[in-house]
Design a protein around this motif. Structure first.
Motif, PDB file in Angstrom:
ATOM      1  N   THR A  42      30.777  12.189  33.139  1.00 49.33           N
ATOM      2  CA  THR A  42      30.207  12.496  33.920  1.00 49.33           C
ATOM      3  C   THR A  42      30.230  14.030  34.875  1.00 49.33           C
ATOM      4  OG1 THR A  42      31.416  10.866  34.986  1.00 49.33           O
ATOM      5  CG2 THR A  42      31.229  11.754  36.327  1.00 49.33           C
ATOM      6  N   GLU A  43      31.075  14.870  34.690  1.00 52.87           N
ATOM      7  CA  GLU A  43      31.038  16.225  35.171  1.00 52.87           C
ATOM      8  C   GLU A  43      29.723  16.888  34.767  1.00 52.87           C
ATOM      9  OE1 GLU A  43      34.217  14.517  36.438  1.00 52.87           O
ATOM     10  OE2 GLU A  43      34.029  15.055  34.271  1.00 52.87           O
ATOM     11  N   ILE A  44      29.974  17.109  32.904  1.00 52.13           N
ATOM     12  CA  ILE A  44      28.054  17.434  32.078  1.00 52.13           C
ATOM     13  C   ILE A  44      27.346  16.679  32.552  1.00 52.13           C
ATOM     14  CG2 ILE A  44      27.498  16.897  29.837  1.00 52.13           C
ATOM     15  CD1 ILE A  44      30.010  17.393  29.035  1.00 52.13           C
ATOM     16  N   LEU A  45      27.179  15.295  33.325  1.00 51.65           N
ATOM     17  CA  LEU A  45      25.964  14.616  33.501  1.00 51.65           C
ATOM     18  C   LEU A  45      25.533  15.528  34.663  1.00 51.65           C
ATOM     19  CD1 LEU A  45      25.946  10.760  31.999  1.00 51.65           C
ATOM     20  CD2 LEU A  45      24.323  12.847  31.623  1.00 51.65           C
ATOM     21  N   GLU A  46      26.070  15.151  35.387  1.00 52.60           N
ATOM     22  CA  GLU A  46      26.338  15.730  37.204  1.00 52.60           C
ATOM     23  C   GLU A  46      25.459  17.643  36.722  1.00 52.60           C
ATOM     24  OE1 GLU A  46      29.735  14.626  39.259  1.00 52.60           O
ATOM     25  OE2 GLU A  46      29.431  12.905  39.455  1.00 52.60           O
ATOM     26  N   PHE A  47      26.026  18.083  35.863  1.00 54.61           N
ATOM     27  CA  PHE A  47      26.143  19.880  36.125  1.00 54.61           C
ATOM     28  C   PHE A  47      24.686  19.614  35.066  1.00 54.61           C
ATOM     29  CE2 PHE A  47      25.481  22.408  32.115  1.00 54.61           C
ATOM     30  CZ  PHE A  47      25.091  23.783  32.953  1.00 54.61           C
ATOM     31  N   MET A  48      23.736  18.419  34.083  1.00 54.25           N
ATOM     32  CA  MET A  48      22.589  18.741  33.910  1.00 54.25           C
ATOM     33  C   MET A  48      21.295  17.431  34.755  1.00 54.25           C
ATOM     34  SD  MET A  48      23.391  17.203  29.517  1.00 54.25           S
ATOM     35  CE  MET A  48      23.856  17.607  28.590  1.00 54.25           C
ATOM     36  N   PHE A  49      22.112  16.815  35.643  1.00 55.03           N
ATOM     37  CA  PHE A  49      20.646  16.751  36.427  1.00 55.03           C
ATOM     38  C   PHE A  49      21.246  17.323  37.789  1.00 55.03           C
ATOM     39  CE2 PHE A  49      21.271  13.332  33.478  1.00 55.03           C
ATOM     40  CZ  PHE A  49      19.643  12.773  33.488  1.00 55.03           C
ATOM     41  N   SER A  50      21.789  18.276  38.165  1.00 56.94           N
ATOM     42  CA  SER A  50      22.479  19.151  39.198  1.00 56.94           C
ATOM     43  C   SER A  50      20.943  19.168  39.518  1.00 56.94           C
ATOM     44  CB  SER A  50      23.001  19.914  39.313  1.00 56.94           C
ATOM     45  OG  SER A  50      22.604  20.947  38.614  1.00 56.94           O
ATOM     46  N   ALA A  51      20.647  19.162  41.375  1.00 50.14           N
ATOM     47  CA  ALA A  51      19.543  19.859  42.336  1.00 50.14           C
ATOM     48  C   ALA A  51      19.762  21.514  41.749  1.00 50.14           C
ATOM     49  CB  ALA A  51      20.199  19.522  43.654  1.00 50.14           C
ATOM     50  N   ASP A  52      18.342  22.220  42.847  1.00 51.89           N
ATOM     51  CA  ASP A  52      18.603  23.478  42.349  1.00 51.89           C
ATOM     52  C   ASP A  52      18.746  23.880  44.782  1.00 51.89           C
ATOM     53  OD1 ASP A  52      16.224  22.328  43.967  1.00 51.89           O
ATOM     54  OD2 ASP A  52      15.108  23.611  43.608  1.00 51.89           O
ATOM     55  N   HIS A  53      19.986  22.845  44.776  1.00 49.38           N
ATOM     56  CA  HIS A  53      20.493  23.852  45.982  1.00 49.38           C
ATOM     57  C   HIS A  53      21.877  22.678  46.204  1.00 49.38           C
ATOM     58  CE1 HIS A  53      20.212  19.128  47.308  1.00 49.38           C
ATOM     59  NE2 HIS A  53      18.732  19.170  46.908  1.00 49.38           N
ATOM     60  N   PRO A  54      22.681  23.063  46.847  1.00 54.80           N
ATOM     61  CA  PRO A  54      24.100  22.685  46.652  1.00 54.80           C
ATOM     62  C   PRO A  54      24.230  21.082  47.471  1.00 54.80           C
ATOM     63  CG  PRO A  54      24.196  24.651  48.211  1.00 54.80           C
ATOM     64  CD  PRO A  54      22.502  24.500  47.247  1.00 54.80           C
ATOM     65  N   THR A  55      25.474  20.710  47.325  1.00 54.14           N
ATOM     66  CA  THR A  55      26.072  19.388  47.609  1.00 54.14           C
ATOM     67  C   THR A  55      25.504  19.562  49.744  1.00 54.14           C
ATOM     68  OG1 THR A  55      27.777  18.990  46.166  1.00 54.14           O
ATOM     69  CG2 THR A  55      28.033  17.616  48.643  1.00 54.14           C
ATOM     70  N   VAL A  56      24.597  18.359  50.071  1.00 50.87           N
ATOM     71  CA  VAL A  56      24.592  17.527  50.987  1.00 50.87           C
ATOM     72  C   VAL A  56      25.279  16.893  52.087  1.00 50.87           C
ATOM     73  CG1 VAL A  56      22.542  16.566  52.632  1.00 50.87           C
ATOM     74  CG2 VAL A  56      21.803  17.905  50.717  1.00 50.87           C
ATOM     75  N   LEU A  57      25.779  17.723  52.721  1.00 50.54           N
ATOM     76  CA  LEU A  57      26.520  17.528  53.606  1.00 50.54           C
ATOM     77  C   LEU A  57      26.725  15.913  54.411  1.00 50.54           C
ATOM     78  CD1 LEU A  57      28.715  20.120  54.346  1.00 50.54           C
ATOM     79  CD2 LEU A  57      29.467  18.942  52.442  1.00 50.54           C
ATOM     80  N   TYR A  58      25.693  16.714  55.053  1.00 54.78           N
ATOM     81  CA  TYR A  58      25.145  15.461  56.269  1.00 54.78           C
ATOM     82  C   TYR A  58      23.527  16.750  56.462  1.00 54.78           C
ATOM     83  CZ  TYR A  58      27.418  19.542  59.524  1.00 54.78           C
ATOM     84  OH  TYR A  58      27.297  20.328  59.649  1.00 54.78           O
ATOM     85  N   PHE A  59      22.899  15.618  58.088  1.00 52.44           N
ATOM     86  CA  PHE A  59      22.182  15.864  58.359  1.00 52.44           C
ATOM     87  C   PHE A  59      21.913  16.367  59.783  1.00 52.44           C
ATOM     88  CE2 PHE A  59      21.107  13.131  54.595  1.00 52.44           C
ATOM     89  CZ  PHE A  59      19.863  13.588  53.686  1.00 52.44           C
ATOM     90  N   GLU A  60      21.381  17.343  59.860  1.00 53.47           N
ATOM     91  CA  GLU A  60      21.108  17.740  61.466  1.00 53.47           C
ATOM     92  C   GLU A  60      19.711  17.595  61.899  1.00 53.47           C
ATOM     93  OE1 GLU A  60      23.227  21.304  61.104  1.00 53.47           O
ATOM     94  OE2 GLU A  60      22.056  22.172  59.692  1.00 53.47           O
TER      95      GLU A  60
END
Length: 354
Positions: free
Chosen positions: A172-190
């Motif tokens: 899981t952690e390895i795949l989430e690293f490989m497929f990570s976006a070029d921005h931090p985690t999205v918390l919500y929208f505003e």
């Protein structure tokens, strides 16, 4: 979240997978609910926590549930606000205009798919369709399929549930690293001047993490582009249509990494800090942590809390592994599962020699 009670899956989702050792105040902070310091102190006292700084232990799970249930009204109110903005974002991005929309994600249990489905269903009624295409799925995806949605994973679909879950836990952690976006985690929208925009976490934006992920992704895209330059597009489409594609074959190197890491692999991933799904209240730990202790208790704790168990094990001495074998029940179970999945993979691919 529009309901919250003892039976709701949302309650477990709020607590998250990696909840031990977090402070009580961190659970409250990440909710973003309208709660004063005085009200928060009254709330935690009511459910039996001693202070905001108290670190939650496994034995505190019932108290943690009570904490969320006591704050249910505020959580639902916050949910209504976020749902309204998310709906506007979905309209803005054109998702509601699609006849048969689908999402693509890494995995694993379909929580995002269910959440988006809820909003689309409210807007479009019983004609709602939303499918999900994933790298891998776990048994929680059944609740998505029970709603009538398609939810397919690419890897480990032909393996027994226990063994496919084990491999997902390991990767899981390895795949989430490989497929990570070029921005931090999205918390919500505003709302913003230019439309509805995501609100990002202040954490998991380490420069090393981003740079390392970009190197992996750039190399992967280069390989794909080189491959597409060499093959006829129509021929490729035909191959995908008629072939029984063995997804394990394409993930051979990943499986070899997660099941048989080298000390060099562990050293590289020791530099990468993973953030579990806890919003902006937790800075995370390295994918591989080191342990120099020979205390059975310390070794068991480290193994049980390791993100990547096999990566952690390769850093240990034989004596440390022997102590785990004697005193750690989870390690004994994992050794059995690891042997089983290696045997299965070698049966399917005799030349792999795991």
């Amino acid at each position: 979240i529009d309901t919250l009670n003892e039976e709701s899956s949302e309650l477990r989702f709020l607590i998250s997978s990696w909840w031990e050792e977090l402070k009580v105040k961190e659970f409250l902070f990440r909710l973003k609910i309208d709660l004063s310091s005085e009200e928060a102190n009254c709330l935690i006292e009511k459910v039996g926590f001693t202070s905001m700084e108290y670190r939650v232990k496994r034995s505190d799970y019932t108290r943690l549930e009570k904490l969320f249930l006591e704050a249910a009204e505020l959580i639902i109110r916050r949910g209504e606000k976020e749902r309204k903005t998310l709906r506007e974002y979905i309209i803005q991005e054109g998702l509601l205009a699609e006849r048969h929309p689908a999402i693509v994600d890494i995995g694993w249990g379909g929580s995002m798919q269910k959440s988006i489905f809820k909003i689309i269903e409210k807007e479009k009624g019983s004609a709602t369709k939303l499918d999900g295409f994933y790298v891998g799925t776990n048994n929680r995806m059944k609740s998505v399929r029970d709603l009538g949605m398609g939810a397919d994973g690419f890897i480990l679909q032909s393996y027994p549930e226990e063994l496919s879950l084990y491999t997902i836990w390991q990767s899981t952690e390895i795949l989430e690293f490989m497929f990570s976006a070029d921005h931090p985690t999205v918390l919500y929208f505003e709302e913003a001047k230019e439309g509805i925009r995501p609100k990002f976490s202040m954490y998991n934006n380490e420069e090393l993490y981003r740079e390392s992920a970009e190197k992996v992704q750039t190399a992967a895209f280069k390989f794909v582009n080189d491959f597409l330059d060499l093959i006829n597009k129509e021929g490729l489409e035909e191959y995908i249509k008629i072939s029984d594609i063995d997804s394990d074959f394409y993930f051979k190197n990943l499986f070899n990494l997660v099941l048989n890491p080298t000390i060099r692999d562990a050293e590289h991933f020791h530099m990468i800090r993973h953030l579990p799904g806890l919003g902006e209240t937790y800075e995370g730990d390295h994918i591989v942590e080191y342990c120099n202790s020979y205390s059975p208790k310390a070794l068991c704790y480290r193994f049980e809390h390791a993100y990547w168990e096999n990566g952690f094990l390769v850093t240990l001495s034989n004596a440390q592994k022997f102590l785990l074998l004697l005193f750690c029940k989870k390690y004994q179970e994992r050794r059995r599962m690891r042997k089983q999945i290696k045997k299965l993979m070698n049966q399917k691919h005799p030349k792999w020699n795991f």
